[in-house]
Enzyme design. Structure first.
Site, PDB file in Angstrom:
ATOM      1  N   SER A 197       3.780 -88.609 -13.216  1.00  0.00           N
ATOM      2  CA  SER A 197       4.359 -88.798 -14.381  1.00  0.00           C
ATOM      3  C   SER A 197       3.326 -88.035 -15.255  1.00  0.00           C
ATOM      4  CB  SER A 197       4.165 -90.474 -14.808  1.00  0.00           C
ATOM      5  OG  SER A 197       4.104 -90.286 -16.488  1.00  0.00           O
ATOM      6  N   TYR A 210      -1.057 -98.093 -14.933  1.00  0.00           N
ATOM      7  CA  TYR A 210       0.014 -97.469 -14.505  1.00  0.00           C
ATOM      8  C   TYR A 210      -0.475 -96.003 -14.347  1.00  0.00           C
ATOM      9  CZ  TYR A 210       4.498 -94.872 -14.919  1.00  0.00           C
ATOM     10  OH  TYR A 210       5.450 -94.037 -14.901  1.00  0.00           O
TER      11      TYR A 210
HETATM   12  P1  NAD Z   1      13.621 -97.831 -13.360  1.00  0.00           P
HETATM   13  O1  NAD Z   1      13.170 -99.282 -13.643  1.00  0.00           O
HETATM   14  O2  NAD Z   1      15.119 -97.418 -13.088  1.00  0.00           O
HETATM   15  O3  NAD Z   1      13.315 -97.594 -11.616  1.00  0.00           O
HETATM   16  C1  NAD Z   1      11.975 -98.149 -11.011  1.00  0.00           C
HETATM   17  C2  NAD Z   1      12.629 -98.889  -9.633  1.00  0.00           C
HETATM   18  O4  NAD Z   1      11.482 -99.244  -8.995  1.00  0.00           O
HETATM   19  C3  NAD Z   1      13.167-100.301 -10.016  1.00  0.00           C
HETATM   20  O5  NAD Z   1      14.546-100.124 -10.211  1.00  0.00           O
HETATM   21  C4  NAD Z   1      12.879-100.848  -8.816  1.00  0.00           C
HETATM   22  O6  NAD Z   1      14.054-100.697  -7.758  1.00  0.00           O
HETATM   23  C5  NAD Z   1      11.686-100.366  -8.201  1.00  0.00           C
HETATM   24  N1  NAD Z   1      10.610-101.205  -7.824  1.00  0.00           N
HETATM   25  C6  NAD Z   1       9.956-101.576  -8.914  1.00  0.00           C
HETATM   26  N2  NAD Z   1       9.025-102.546  -8.345  1.00  0.00           N
HETATM   27  C7  NAD Z   1       9.360-102.691  -7.128  1.00  0.00           C
HETATM   28  C8  NAD Z   1       8.930-103.406  -5.849  1.00  0.00           C
HETATM   29  N3  NAD Z   1       7.734-104.092  -5.890  1.00  0.00           N
HETATM   30  N4  NAD Z   1       9.396-103.193  -4.673  1.00  0.00           N
HETATM   31  C9  NAD Z   1      10.448-102.567  -4.732  1.00  0.00           C
HETATM   32  N5  NAD Z   1      11.132-101.574  -5.552  1.00  0.00           N
HETATM   33  C10 NAD Z   1      10.532-101.924  -6.808  1.00  0.00           C
HETATM   34  O7  NAD Z   1      12.817 -96.780 -14.074  1.00  0.00           O
HETATM   35  P2  NAD Z   1      12.460 -95.367 -13.740  1.00  0.00           P
HETATM   36  O8  NAD Z   1      11.785 -94.838 -14.991  1.00  0.00           O
HETATM   37  O9  NAD Z   1      13.592 -94.478 -13.194  1.00  0.00           O
HETATM   38  O10 NAD Z   1      11.530 -95.102 -12.632  1.00  0.00           O
HETATM   39  C11 NAD Z   1      11.281 -94.342 -11.401  1.00  0.00           C
HETATM   40  C12 NAD Z   1      10.121 -93.583 -11.466  1.00  0.00           C
HETATM   41  O11 NAD Z   1       9.942 -92.603 -12.262  1.00  0.00           O
HETATM   42  C13 NAD Z   1       8.585 -94.786 -11.457  1.00  0.00           C
HETATM   43  O12 NAD Z   1       7.910 -94.218 -10.344  1.00  0.00           O
HETATM   44  C14 NAD Z   1       8.213 -94.187 -12.797  1.00  0.00           C
HETATM   45  O13 NAD Z   1       6.971 -94.595 -12.922  1.00  0.00           O
HETATM   46  C15 NAD Z   1       8.661 -92.831 -12.907  1.00  0.00           C
HETATM   47  N6  NAD Z   1       8.417 -92.217 -14.240  1.00  0.00           N
HETATM   48  C16 NAD Z   1       9.107 -92.792 -15.200  1.00  0.00           C
HETATM   49  C17 NAD Z   1       9.227 -92.248 -16.436  1.00  0.00           C
HETATM   50  C18 NAD Z   1      10.171 -92.625 -17.616  1.00  0.00           C
HETATM   51  O14 NAD Z   1       9.818 -92.406 -18.848  1.00  0.00           O
HETATM   52  N7  NAD Z   1      11.173 -93.492 -17.316  1.00  0.00           N
HETATM   53  C19 NAD Z   1       8.317 -91.239 -16.804  1.00  0.00           C
HETATM   54  C20 NAD Z   1       7.447 -90.647 -15.711  1.00  0.00           C
HETATM   55  C21 NAD Z   1       7.427 -91.333 -14.613  1.00  0.00           C
END
Ligand code: NAD
Ligand code: MG
Length: 305
Positions: A197, A210
């Site tokens: 991130s 985080y």
């Molecule tokens: P999202 O909520 O759609 O996806 C995250 C997924 O993680 C969840 O759907 C879930 O299936 C899984 N998860 C969480 N805890 C879990 C557990 N204990 N066991 C199994 N699965 C679990 O959100 P997203 O934004 O698509 O996140 C995906 C990745 O992108 C993450 O690593 C997040 O940190 C990263 N990210 C997101 C952003 C943003 O702005 N959305 C920015 C930077 C990084």
């Protein structure tokens, strides 16, 4: 309920202005519950369902993507299938509804979609997930460690030990455990891609647990990449900026910040999950054969190291 959609209509190869490719959304301050569903979001995200166009870049490949029920992981799973890969998807059991939507899209491409729910905080699931993926797909040559937990906490004194533990177990321990197990199956030519991130370099004051896991993921990526290079296994990372996914309105941001989410990027808008997918496809495919230990920033123009 859904009142608005950010879905774009053109594919990723159409010449277009990145400022206006997707509208600048202003989500309401309403929060959904943690691990909430895509359908609960007031503004729907674009995971490339109707727009991502594959060109055979991952033909015959076998991929495991964690957190693939929603957001970035769903966009990656959809893109991988359109590029010709079979995909195993990992997610929490309470997200089954979202996972079934992704499964249908993958199967519509004539690809295998193996739904493998479980909790990545559990070391036993990290191991069984890999074995189940190999059984369902007949092997494994792409691993995307993408699942993540993000819960904003205003005051450091209020960060509970339970949250600290959950964030670290989900965001970094599971990356170690799943990757270690996957190594039993990954052949030369395989790729591991970790989702980090912008928070790795620009931590928000409300996300200290985080953000510190994301810095760890970048370091993990660079160290492991050197170790696995001689085996012909490439390890890289993707660092998203502000992307509209269920993570954000489910406690990932203080509610009052949601209407402005992503507006402080040089492009002036939040990114959509489908805008991340080409970075993962590039790092998974053999066209990036000389790219190792790299973090590809996909963040709307925010300066990054
Ligand atoms: P999202 O909520 O759609 O996806 C995250 C997924 O993680 C969840 O759907 C879930 O299936 C899984 N998860 C969480 N805890 C879990 C557990 N204990 N066991 C199994 N699965 C679990 O959100 P997203 O934004 O698509 O996140 C995906 C990745 O992108 C993450 O690593 C997040 O940190 C990263 N990210 C997101 C952003 C943003 O702005 N959305 C920015 C930077 C990084
Ligand atoms: Mg989800």
């Amino acid at each position: 309920m859904t009142s608005e959609s950010a879905a774009g209509s053109t594919d990723q190869y159409t010449f277009q202005n990145p400022v206006t490719r997707f509208e600048s959304i202003s989500p309401p301050t309403d929060q959904i519950e943690e691990h909430g569903l895509e359908a609960d979001m007031e503004v729907q995200a674009d995971r490339g369902e109707t727009s991502y166009r594959g060109t055979g870049r991952l033909t015959g490949r076998k991929a495991l993507v964690t957190g693939a029920d929603s957001g970035i992981g769903a966009a990656v799973a959809i893109a991988f299938a359109r590029e010709g890969a079979d995909v195993a998807i990992s997610y929490l059991p309470e997200e089954e509804e979202d996972a079934q939507v992704v499964k249908k899209i993958i199967e519509a491409e004539g690809r295998i979609a193996a739904c493998l729910p479980g909790d990545l905080r559990d070391p036993a699931y990290c191991i069984s997930l890999v074995q189940q993926s190999v059984d369902a797909l007949g092997g494994l040559d792409i691993l995307v460690n993408n699942a993540g937990k993000q819960q904003a906490v205003e005051a450091f004194e209020d960060l509970t030990d339970e949250q600290l533990d959950d964030t670290y177990k989900t965001n970094i321990y599971s990356f170690f455990r799943v990757t270690k197990e996957a190594l039993k199956h990954l052949q030369p030519g395989s790729a591991v891609i970790n989702t980090t991130s912008i928070q790795a370099y620009q931590p928000s004051p409300t996300l200290v647990d985080y953000a510190s896991t994301k810095a760890a993921i970048n370091n993990f990526t660079k160290g492991l990449a050197q170790q696995l290079a001689p085996k012909g296994i490439r390890v890289n990372a993707v660092a998203p900026g502000p992307i509209w996914t269920p993570l954000q309105p489910s406690g990932g941001q203080p509610a009052e910040d949601l209407p402005e989410f992503g507006k402080d990027t040089p492009l002036g808008r939040a990114g959509q999950p489908t805008e991340l997918a080409p970075a993962y496809v590039f790092l998974a495919s053999s066209e990036s054969s000389y790219v190792l230990g790299e973090t590809l920033n996909v963040n709307g123009g925010m300066p990054s190291p």
